[in-house]
Motif scaffolding. Structure first.
Motif, PDB file in Angstrom:
ATOM      1  N   ALA A 169       0.935  -1.340   0.120  1.00  0.00           N
ATOM      2  CA  ALA A 169      -0.040  -0.147   0.084  1.00  0.00           C
ATOM      3  C   ALA A 169       0.846   1.116  -0.044  1.00  0.00           C
ATOM      4  N   VAL A 170       0.738   2.120  -1.016  1.00  0.00           N
ATOM      5  CA  VAL A 170       1.262   3.402  -1.171  1.00  0.00           C
ATOM      6  C   VAL A 170       0.970   4.441   0.222  1.00  0.00           C
ATOM      7  N   ALA A 171       1.868   5.085   0.487  1.00  0.00           N
ATOM      8  CA  ALA A 171       1.557   6.152   1.901  1.00  0.00           C
ATOM      9  C   ALA A 171       0.515   7.137   1.032  1.00  0.00           C
ATOM     10  N   ALA A 172      -0.403   7.613   1.980  1.00  0.00           N
ATOM     11  CA  ALA A 172      -1.562   8.636   1.519  1.00  0.00           C
ATOM     12  C   ALA A 172      -1.092   9.844   1.222  1.00  0.00           C
ATOM     13  N   GLU A 173       0.154  10.114   1.592  1.00  0.00           N
ATOM     14  CA  GLU A 173       0.713  11.379   1.088  1.00  0.00           C
ATOM     15  C   GLU A 173       1.407  11.316  -0.341  1.00  0.00           C
ATOM     16  N   PHE A 174       1.139  10.227  -1.024  1.00  0.00           N
ATOM     17  CA  PHE A 174       1.887  10.055  -2.346  1.00  0.00           C
ATOM     18  C   PHE A 174       1.281  11.136  -3.198  1.00  0.00           C
ATOM     19  N   ALA A 175       0.110  11.453  -3.541  1.00  0.00           N
ATOM     20  CA  ALA A 175      -0.379  12.350  -4.459  1.00  0.00           C
ATOM     21  C   ALA A 175       0.205  13.775  -4.235  1.00  0.00           C
ATOM     22  N   ASP A 176       0.294  14.172  -2.931  1.00  0.00           N
ATOM     23  CA  ASP A 176       0.911  15.615  -2.644  1.00  0.00           C
ATOM     24  C   ASP A 176       2.361  15.646  -2.770  1.00  0.00           C
ATOM     25  N   LYS A 177       3.108  14.470  -2.249  1.00  0.00           N
ATOM     26  CA  LYS A 177       4.338  14.361  -2.586  1.00  0.00           C
ATOM     27  C   LYS A 177       4.908  14.463  -4.048  1.00  0.00           C
ATOM     28  N   ALA A 178       4.230  13.826  -4.978  1.00  0.00           N
ATOM     29  CA  ALA A 178       4.196  13.354  -6.359  1.00  0.00           C
ATOM     30  C   ALA A 178       4.014  14.541  -7.154  1.00  0.00           C
ATOM     31  N   LYS A 179       3.131  15.455  -6.599  1.00  0.00           N
ATOM     32  CA  LYS A 179       2.961  16.699  -7.593  1.00  0.00           C
ATOM     33  C   LYS A 179       3.872  17.288  -8.395  1.00  0.00           C
ATOM     34  N   ALA A 180       5.087  17.635  -7.786  1.00  0.00           N
ATOM     35  CA  ALA A 180       6.153  18.293  -8.329  1.00  0.00           C
ATOM     36  C   ALA A 180       6.688  17.376  -9.510  1.00  0.00           C
ATOM     37  N   LEU A 181       6.762  15.948  -9.459  1.00  0.00           N
ATOM     38  CA  LEU A 181       7.320  15.172 -10.485  1.00  0.00           C
ATOM     39  C   LEU A 181       6.539  15.089 -11.402  1.00  0.00           C
ATOM     40  N   VAL A 182       4.979  14.918 -11.138  1.00  0.00           N
ATOM     41  CA  VAL A 182       4.177  14.851 -12.217  1.00  0.00           C
ATOM     42  C   VAL A 182       4.072  16.007 -13.011  1.00  0.00           C
ATOM     43  N   ASP A 183       3.984  17.404 -12.472  1.00  0.00           N
ATOM     44  CA  ASP A 183       3.924  18.533 -13.107  1.00  0.00           C
ATOM     45  C   ASP A 183       5.132  18.527 -14.237  1.00  0.00           C
TER      46      ASP A 183
END
Length: 363
Positions: free
Chosen positions: A272-286
């Motif tokens: 299970a990926v940590a719940a904070e993933f979406a927030d922490k990954a935003k810079a990478l996705v952008d």
């Protein structure tokens, strides 16, 4: 096994790249052992009076009967049911999710029941996709704001607040310009401005030095546990110092130069990926959205102790869970690359280095 179904569902129901995580979540929900596995899932339909429909799905084939949206709402539409999970985690319209399920379910159940019977264990591909789906179902809820509501009603106040802040910033800047002394040139021994800095120490890259100190650590601090990165990765940061390793599921974001990177840590034995993933990954996705030719390289790491086959499978499942989380965050799956897992040195499952998946950018 499901590639054609995923492509057709994405095109037919306007799901696009969200078709893959939708199928992964469907498999996770339908095969969840805590709810009786596939048998328990099908029993839900039989209990609602749809036994003949379910029977026609077993083994697949042209005799499979369709299921309507209203029938799916009856079985899977309750609060916390599969439909609610799909709409909240993936941010898709409920009607689209329901119609897609109606299209997918007969074919998926047919593939899961070869010969018309429920197998005692799942094929590795299905188990891997289900594990990724479990991570998605544990992810934070995607908030949807109705047009004209929510954010819109606060927009005028936000505009006023921004204007006030800009005004205050301008005044402060003017005052600083009037009172600030002339800039003092930096001494010749100051470090270069392009030095690589990362939360866990620097790794050798084309744009920075071969190493960088961990903030707050003495210059003579010993190197962290060594790891063997995938040979094809464009750049990989050195592992964190042991005292800075997370003890459980976590996501650590950093940069190599101006290129974002991630280290995703998992609880021992979990996917299970940590719940904070979406927030922490935003810079990478952008960053990847702004650089169309770049790809996200996802590298899992193996525990060097214990059963090698099981460790490799766990590492692969974790990498696929991170891939699914990136897709759910808005990155196209074709922009991701899964690397062959690497070995790490350490003391087994207690070593955070063997519980991580790294995401780097390949130009």
């Amino acid at each position: 096994m499901f590639d054609v179904l995923i492509r057709e569902a994405g095109a037919r129901f306007g799901l696009g790249e969200k078709a893959l995580p939708l199928v992964q979540m469907l498999l996770a929900y339908a095969t969840n052992k805590a709810n009786g596995g596939l048998m328990g899932f099908l029993e839900k339909f039989k209990a609602a009076g749809f036994g003949p429909i379910i029977q026609s799905w077993l083994g697949g084939g042209p005799a499979a009967q369709p299921v309507s949206n209203s029938q799916l709402e009856t079985v899977l539409g309750s609060s916390g049911g599969l439909l609610s999970l799909l709409t909240s985690r993936l941010g898709v319209e409920r009607d689209s999710a329901t119609s897609a399920l109606g299209y997918l379910l007969p074919a998926v159940v047919g593939k899961l029941t070869p010969g018309g019977s429920i197998p005692s264990s799942l094929p590795p591909e299905v188990a891997s996709m289900a594990a990724a789906g479990e991570s998605l179902m544990a992810a934070p809820v995607v908030e949807q704001v109705a047009p004209g509501g929510g954010f819109m009603k606060w927009l005028p106040w936000i505009v006023v607040a921004v204007a006030v802040l800009l005004g205050l910033g301008y005044c402060a800047k003017q005052k600083t310009a009037e009172t600030a002394p002339a800039a003092v040139p930096a001494p010749a021994s100051a470090p270069a401005s392009d030095a690589v800095r990362a939360d866990w120490g620097g790794g050798a890259t084309a744009s920075g030095p071969a190493s960088a100190a961990v903030p707050g650590a003495p210059a003579s601090a010993p190197a962290a546990a060594s790891m063997e990165a995938p040979a094809s990765a464009a750049s990989t940061a050195a592992p964190m110092a042991a005292t800075d390793e997370p003890t459980g599921a976590a996501v650590v974001a950093s940069q190599s130069g101006d290129v974002p990177m991630l280290k995703v840590y998992f609880d021992s034995g979990k996917t299970a990926v940590a719940a904070e993933f979406a927030d922490k990954a935003k810079a990478l996705v952008d960053y990847l959205k702004a650089h169309a030719d770049a790809k996200a390289v996802i590298s899992g790491f193996n525990d060097p102790t214990g059963d090698p086959a099981k460790n490799a499978e766990l590492s692969k499942n974790r990498a696929q869970a991170v891939q699914a989380a990136l897709v759910a965050a808005g990155l196209g799956q074709e922009r991701t690359v899964l690397e062959k897992p690497a070995e790490t040195s350490g003391t087994g499952a207690s070593n955070a280095a063997s519980r991580r998946v790294e995401v780097t950018v390949r130009p």
